[in-house]
Enzyme design. Sequence first.
Site, PDB file in Angstrom:
ATOM      1  N   HIS A 167       0.819  -1.226   0.000  1.00  0.00           N
ATOM      2  CA  HIS A 167       0.000   0.000   0.000  1.00  0.00           C
ATOM      3  C   HIS A 167       0.846   1.267   0.000  1.00  0.00           C
ATOM      4  O   HIS A 167       0.321   2.359  -0.186  1.00  0.00           O
ATOM      5  CB  HIS A 167      -0.927   0.005   1.222  1.00  0.00           C
ATOM      6  N   ASP A 376       3.767   9.725  -0.678  1.00  0.00           N
ATOM      7  CA  ASP A 376       2.567   8.991  -0.278  1.00  0.00           C
ATOM      8  C   ASP A 376       2.291   7.910  -1.315  1.00  0.00           C
ATOM      9  O   ASP A 376       2.371   8.188  -2.522  1.00  0.00           O
ATOM     10  CB  ASP A 376       1.375   9.965  -0.219  1.00  0.00           C
TER      11      ASP A 376
HETATM   12  O1  F6P Z   1      -0.786   1.610   4.190  1.00  0.00           O
HETATM   13  C1  F6P Z   1      -0.452   2.331   5.269  1.00  0.00           C
HETATM   14  C2  F6P Z   1      -0.819   1.785   6.661  1.00  0.00           C
HETATM   15  O2  F6P Z   1       0.292   1.456   7.424  1.00  0.00           O
HETATM   16  C3  F6P Z   1      -1.747   0.579   6.669  1.00  0.00           C
HETATM   17  O3  F6P Z   1      -1.094  -0.664   6.594  1.00  0.00           O
HETATM   18  C4  F6P Z   1      -2.474   0.808   7.947  1.00  0.00           C
HETATM   19  O4  F6P Z   1      -3.704   0.183   7.963  1.00  0.00           O
HETATM   20  C5  F6P Z   1      -2.595   2.330   8.049  1.00  0.00           C
HETATM   21  O5  F6P Z   1      -1.493   2.827   7.347  1.00  0.00           O
HETATM   22  C6  F6P Z   1      -2.636   2.870   9.470  1.00  0.00           C
HETATM   23  O6  F6P Z   1      -1.459   2.604  10.165  1.00  0.00           O
HETATM   24  P1  F6P Z   1      -1.372   1.781  11.530  1.00  0.00           P
HETATM   25  O7  F6P Z   1      -1.962   0.425  11.308  1.00  0.00           O
HETATM   26  O8  F6P Z   1       0.087   1.741  11.854  1.00  0.00           O
HETATM   27  O9  F6P Z   1      -2.156   2.551  12.544  1.00  0.00           O
END
Ligand code: F6P
Length: 477
Positions: A167, A376
């Site tokens: 992602h 991003d």
């Molecule tokens: O894709 C970015 C990401 O790390 C996802 O895997 C995740 O769901 C989101 O951002 C939020 O981050 P976190 O799970 O570290 O709170």
Amino acid sequence: MGRMAKERADFLVIANRLPVDRVVHPDGSISWRKSPGGLVTALEPVMKLRGGAWIGWHGASDEDLSEFEHDGLRLVPVPLSESEVEEYYEGFSNATLWPLYHDVVVTPEYHREWWDAYVRVNLRFATKAAELAAENAVVWVQDYQLQLVPQMLREMRPDLRIGFFLHIPFPPKELFQQLPWRRQILEGLLGADLVGFQMPGGAQNFTQLVRQRVGHRTARDTVFLPDGRVVLARAYPISIDAAGFEQLSRTPEVIARAQEIRDSLGNPRHVMIGIDRLDYTKGLPQRLRAFGELISDGTIDVDDAVFVQVATPSRERVMQYRKLRDDINQLVGRINGDVGRIGQQPIQYLHASFPREEMAAMYRAADVMVVTPLRDGMNLVAKEYVATRWDDRGALVLSEFAGAAAELKQAFKVNPHDINGMKSVMLEAMRSNAVDLRKRMRALRKQVMENDIDKWADCFLTDLASVGESGQSGSDD
Ligand code: F6P
């Protein structure tokens, strides 16, 4: 539950987090609420149709939960100890890989104990999936926290069809090569049949690294492994539940709430908004400085514009995130102190998360949405804003360094490192005439509404099903 625990699944999603958040009620009872992300919205029908399950961490440490069902979804929690949260999640995932993959906007830290925890936790996820997957099942692994899972899983269960989607950006080789465990990560990903990236550049960085660091033959988007297996590396720009978001933003409640927000801001001529996770990749200081200077140098009047900045709390125990929080508090205080007046704070800063309805109302209340990441993978907030602008009004200011910039061509593009450039583009967005804005928004909306999260999931899963069938041959790049 006992019966279900024995059933094997034909379709599995593996992600660091489960798609639900725990809610603790005043009486101490506990329930789960589906997280707002688009991924679960897109995969829910596939999961229900194919008897799917979702494997992920439930967000708390030192707690081993049994699998459970929520809203018809089968959820399988993976436990993490307190030290694993520190070393695998906060450490290797978010203080090593996250900054490294985002163009080292802060310096990544390399610690061997963090790597050991990353391997251990990836193995736990892979083992759980191997137990749960039916013969020849499709398994879809998500994101940077789990890059070793594809290979681990393939070793345990060669019958499975394995997809992986990243992602976040996949960095160029000059940066990726810093990683002491670069070869293991590449080999981990090569366990998948299909490795998906947000952008074609990420897929190209990956195949180039595979060729140079692992020594496999590649041709365009195909990697040829010595055992005859092929791996595809392709771009699938992720999107949102566009129709769902538009629908929500058309409800009378959201429309009324949007008006209420504008009223409570004093109905200024320009309402600008930024909504981000509080993350150093998002370019928050840069955009706030640009806005503050537009007022302090007299280009716009403090009575004419308000900037609402929502920063959702995130990864709060990681040092760089704490530092950013303090920096932003200080910056907002300084700008409001310097250019504000009694009853007129030009920056309205909210360090909180909001439900989807409130987000939709904020998007609807904003004349200009400002999205200025330094790097991003995609940026879904930009797409959400567009989805809520069904009257073709509003302007989107968007960083060139967001993956979304490739699709959202009619946005007002900025380089977030260039404060003067950002000031003039923000001004242009504020002052553009309605005809120009409508033309841009119409084109943006066409793009977002036609390329939604369902289409993204369909494209990925269709390609995953056909890897190795035909046409994947060719000469070296
Ligand atoms: O894709 C970015 C990401 O790390 C996802 O895997 C995740 O769901 C989101 O951002 C939020 O981050 P976190 O799970 O570290 O709170």
